[in-house]
Write a protein that holds these residues in place. Structure first.
Motif, PDB file in Angstrom:
ATOM      1  N   TRP A  21       2.365 -11.031  -6.444  1.00 10.57           N
ATOM      2  CA  TRP A  21       1.554  -9.973  -7.055  1.00 10.57           C
ATOM      3  C   TRP A  21       2.100  -9.642  -8.452  1.00 10.57           C
ATOM      4  CZ3 TRP A  21      -0.591  -5.620  -3.531  1.00 10.57           C
ATOM      5  CH2 TRP A  21      -1.419  -4.751  -4.264  1.00 10.57           C
ATOM      6  N   GLY A  22       3.428  -9.504  -8.560  1.00 11.84           N
ATOM      7  CA  GLY A  22       4.056  -9.197  -9.854  1.00 11.84           C
ATOM      8  C   GLY A  22       3.796 -10.288 -10.876  1.00 11.84           C
ATOM      9  N   ILE A  23       3.883 -11.544 -10.431  1.00  9.02           N
ATOM     10  CA  ILE A  23       3.657 -12.668 -11.353  1.00  9.02           C
ATOM     11  C   ILE A  23       2.195 -12.683 -11.827  1.00  9.02           C
ATOM     12  CG2 ILE A  23       3.573 -15.211 -11.482  1.00  9.02           C
ATOM     13  CD1 ILE A  23       6.069 -15.185  -9.619  1.00  9.02           C
ATOM     14  N   VAL A  24       1.272 -12.419 -10.873  1.00  6.40           N
ATOM     15  CA  VAL A  24      -0.159 -12.379 -11.240  1.00  6.40           C
ATOM     16  C   VAL A  24      -0.394 -11.268 -12.265  1.00  6.40           C
ATOM     17  CG1 VAL A  24      -2.501 -11.903 -10.365  1.00  6.40           C
ATOM     18  CG2 VAL A  24      -0.962 -13.403  -9.063  1.00  6.40           C
ATOM     19  N   MET A  25       0.243 -10.103 -12.048  1.00  3.71           N
ATOM     20  CA  MET A  25       0.097  -8.991 -13.020  1.00  3.71           C
ATOM     21  C   MET A  25       0.607  -9.398 -14.389  1.00  3.71           C
ATOM     22  SD  MET A  25       1.069  -5.300 -11.374  1.00  3.71           S
ATOM     23  CE  MET A  25       2.762  -5.683 -11.160  1.00  3.71           C
ATOM     24  N   SER A  28      -1.734 -12.125 -16.010  1.00  2.00           N
ATOM     25  CA  SER A  28      -3.052 -11.595 -16.404  1.00  2.00           C
ATOM     26  C   SER A  28      -2.926 -10.476 -17.432  1.00  2.00           C
ATOM     27  CB  SER A  28      -3.786 -11.070 -15.170  1.00  2.00           C
ATOM     28  OG  SER A  28      -3.066  -9.973 -14.630  1.00  2.00           O
ATOM     29  N   GLN A  29      -1.711  -9.979 -17.592  1.00  2.00           N
ATOM     30  CA  GLN A  29      -1.446  -8.832 -18.470  1.00  2.00           C
ATOM     31  C   GLN A  29      -2.295  -7.619 -18.078  1.00  2.00           C
ATOM     32  OE1 GLN A  29      -1.491 -10.053 -22.596  1.00  2.00           O
ATOM     33  NE2 GLN A  29       0.451 -11.104 -22.320  1.00  2.00           N
ATOM     34  N   ASP A  30      -2.610  -7.563 -16.788  1.00  2.00           N
ATOM     35  CA  ASP A  30      -3.324  -6.403 -16.241  1.00  2.00           C
ATOM     36  C   ASP A  30      -2.369  -5.732 -15.254  1.00  2.00           C
ATOM     37  OD1 ASP A  30      -4.846  -4.554 -14.961  1.00  2.00           O
ATOM     38  OD2 ASP A  30      -6.346  -5.940 -14.178  1.00  2.00           O
ATOM     39  N   HIS A  31      -1.750  -4.651 -15.685  1.00  2.00           N
ATOM     40  CA  HIS A  31      -0.742  -3.975 -14.862  1.00  2.00           C
ATOM     41  C   HIS A  31      -1.333  -2.785 -14.104  1.00  2.00           C
ATOM     42  CE1 HIS A  31       2.812  -5.587 -17.551  1.00  2.00           C
ATOM     43  NE2 HIS A  31       2.014  -6.526 -17.121  1.00  2.00           N
ATOM     44  N   SER A  32      -2.667  -2.745 -14.002  1.00  3.82           N
ATOM     45  CA  SER A  32      -3.284  -1.548 -13.415  1.00  3.82           C
ATOM     46  C   SER A  32      -2.860  -1.320 -11.963  1.00  3.82           C
ATOM     47  CB  SER A  32      -4.811  -1.618 -13.537  1.00  3.82           C
ATOM     48  OG  SER A  32      -5.282  -2.799 -12.934  1.00  3.82           O
ATOM     49  N   THR A  33      -2.551  -2.391 -11.220  1.00  2.74           N
ATOM     50  CA  THR A  33      -2.160  -2.193  -9.812  1.00  2.74           C
ATOM     51  C   THR A  33      -0.637  -2.116  -9.649  1.00  2.74           C
ATOM     52  OG1 THR A  33      -2.211  -4.579  -9.401  1.00  2.74           O
ATOM     53  CG2 THR A  33      -4.235  -3.350  -8.908  1.00  2.74           C
ATOM     54  N   MET A  34       0.065  -1.863 -10.755  1.00  5.69           N
ATOM     55  CA  MET A  34       1.528  -1.803 -10.709  1.00  5.69           C
ATOM     56  C   MET A  34       2.069  -0.835  -9.636  1.00  5.69           C
ATOM     57  SD  MET A  34       4.106   0.287 -12.173  1.00  5.69           S
ATOM     58  CE  MET A  34       3.821   0.789 -13.850  1.00  5.69           C
ATOM     59  N   PRO A  35       1.464   0.374  -9.446  1.00  8.27           N
ATOM     60  CA  PRO A  35       2.013   1.262  -8.404  1.00  8.27           C
ATOM     61  C   PRO A  35       1.923   0.647  -6.995  1.00  8.27           C
ATOM     62  CG  PRO A  35       0.576   2.483  -9.890  1.00  8.27           C
ATOM     63  CD  PRO A  35       0.386   1.032 -10.206  1.00  8.27           C
ATOM     64  N   ALA A  36       0.879  -0.141  -6.749  1.00 11.07           N
ATOM     65  CA  ALA A  36       0.742  -0.773  -5.431  1.00 11.07           C
ATOM     66  C   ALA A  36       1.800  -1.863  -5.262  1.00 11.07           C
ATOM     67  CB  ALA A  36      -0.661  -1.349  -5.272  1.00 11.07           C
ATOM     68  N   HIS A  37       2.032  -2.637  -6.318  1.00 11.26           N
ATOM     69  CA  HIS A  37       3.070  -3.674  -6.308  1.00 11.26           C
ATOM     70  C   HIS A  37       4.443  -3.031  -6.034  1.00 11.26           C
ATOM     71  CE1 HIS A  37       5.892  -6.581  -8.188  1.00 11.26           C
ATOM     72  NE2 HIS A  37       6.306  -5.566  -8.918  1.00 11.26           N
ATOM     73  N   ALA A  38       4.699  -1.904  -6.704  1.00  7.47           N
ATOM     74  CA  ALA A  38       5.997  -1.230  -6.540  1.00  7.47           C
ATOM     75  C   ALA A  38       6.154  -0.716  -5.108  1.00  7.47           C
ATOM     76  CB  ALA A  38       6.105  -0.066  -7.536  1.00  7.47           C
ATOM     77  N   LEU A  87      -6.593  -0.201  -4.408  1.00  7.39           N
ATOM     78  CA  LEU A  87      -8.022   0.092  -4.611  1.00  7.39           C
ATOM     79  C   LEU A  87      -8.183   1.260  -5.586  1.00  7.39           C
ATOM     80  CD1 LEU A  87      -9.385  -0.238  -0.942  1.00  7.39           C
ATOM     81  CD2 LEU A  87     -10.001  -1.672  -2.896  1.00  7.39           C
ATOM     82  N   GLU A  88      -7.387   2.299  -5.343  1.00 10.19           N
ATOM     83  CA  GLU A  88      -7.472   3.502  -6.187  1.00 10.19           C
ATOM     84  C   GLU A  88      -7.227   3.154  -7.664  1.00 10.19           C
ATOM     85  OE1 GLU A  88      -4.852   6.397  -4.512  1.00 10.19           O
ATOM     86  OE2 GLU A  88      -5.264   7.808  -6.145  1.00 10.19           O
ATOM     87  N   HIS A  89      -6.186   2.349  -7.898  1.00  9.06           N
ATOM     88  CA  HIS A  89      -5.834   2.011  -9.285  1.00  9.06           C
ATOM     89  C   HIS A  89      -6.724   0.911  -9.869  1.00  9.06           C
ATOM     90  CE1 HIS A  89      -2.307   4.594 -10.034  1.00  9.06           C
ATOM     91  NE2 HIS A  89      -2.290   4.633  -8.723  1.00  9.06           N
ATOM     92  N   SER A  90      -7.603   0.356  -9.032  1.00  7.44           N
ATOM     93  CA  SER A  90      -8.586  -0.596  -9.564  1.00  7.44           C
ATOM     94  C   SER A  90      -9.907   0.114  -9.795  1.00  7.44           C
ATOM     95  CB  SER A  90      -8.810  -1.758  -8.587  1.00  7.44           C
ATOM     96  OG  SER A  90      -7.604  -2.282  -8.148  1.00  7.44           O
TER      97      SER A  90
END
Ligand code: HEM
Length: 135
Positions: A21-25, A28-38, A87-90
């Motif tokens: 997930w971190g690598i995909v973020m 893609s340079q899209d860090h919007s789901t960073m809180p879910a990854h964390a 979902l929330e952060h997307s």
């Protein structure tokens, strides 16, 4: 299966998902789901692995039904919480109640773990205070 074995196996699996997930973020340079990854990495990898170490160090609890329930609930609740936060952060408001359910389940499960630790540590104190025959 022992609680520790389930913890270690699930922790490694969730760590792999979290890292991909971190690598995909990053790519893609899209860090919007960073809180879910964390949350996935910290609840699913770090916390779960720590539970496994505690249970492995305490074989009496490791085989107990309560410990197996605690680990099982943690795994499911982590996936639910992470899905809700993602979902929330997307931009999907449906994630909000899902994240809320997951967070309450994780909290309740941490209370169960706390009770297991306190109960075990109290017993360990009592046993530890008795002099051993060789002493
Ligand atoms: C292949 C491994 C990993 C990659 C590629 C990766 C990638 C990322 C990326 C791109 C961000 C967003 C940074 C930002 O937007 O500021 C992030 C944030 C974060 N990651 Fe990872 N990560 C990895 C593994 C882990 C692990 C193993 C953990 C925890 C044990 C973790 C915990 C976090 C946390 C807590 C944040 C939020 C940091 C902040 O609030 O600034 N990550 N990660």
């Amino acid at each position: 299966m022992k609680a520790s074995s389930t913890s270690f196996r699930a922790a490694v699996l969730l760590a792999l998902v979290g890292m991909v997930w971190g690598i995909v973020m990053a790519i893609s340079q899209d860090h919007s789901t960073m809180p879910a990854h964390a949350h996935l990495n910290l609840l699913g990898w770090v916390s779960l692995f720590l539970f496994g170490i505690f249970y492995r160090l305490n074989p009496g609890i490791d085989r107990s039904r309560s410990a197996r329930i605690q680990v099982g609930v943690w795994i499911v609740a982590t996936v639910v919480l992470t899905t809700g936060v993602a979902l929330e952060h997307s931009g999907n408001p449906a994630g909000d109640p899902i994240a809320a359910i997951g967070s309450l389940a994780v909290l309740a499960d941490m209370v169960l773990f706390g009770w297991l630790v306190l109960r075990h540590e109290r017993n360990a104190d009592v046993v530890g205070s008795k002099p051993m025959p060789a002493e």
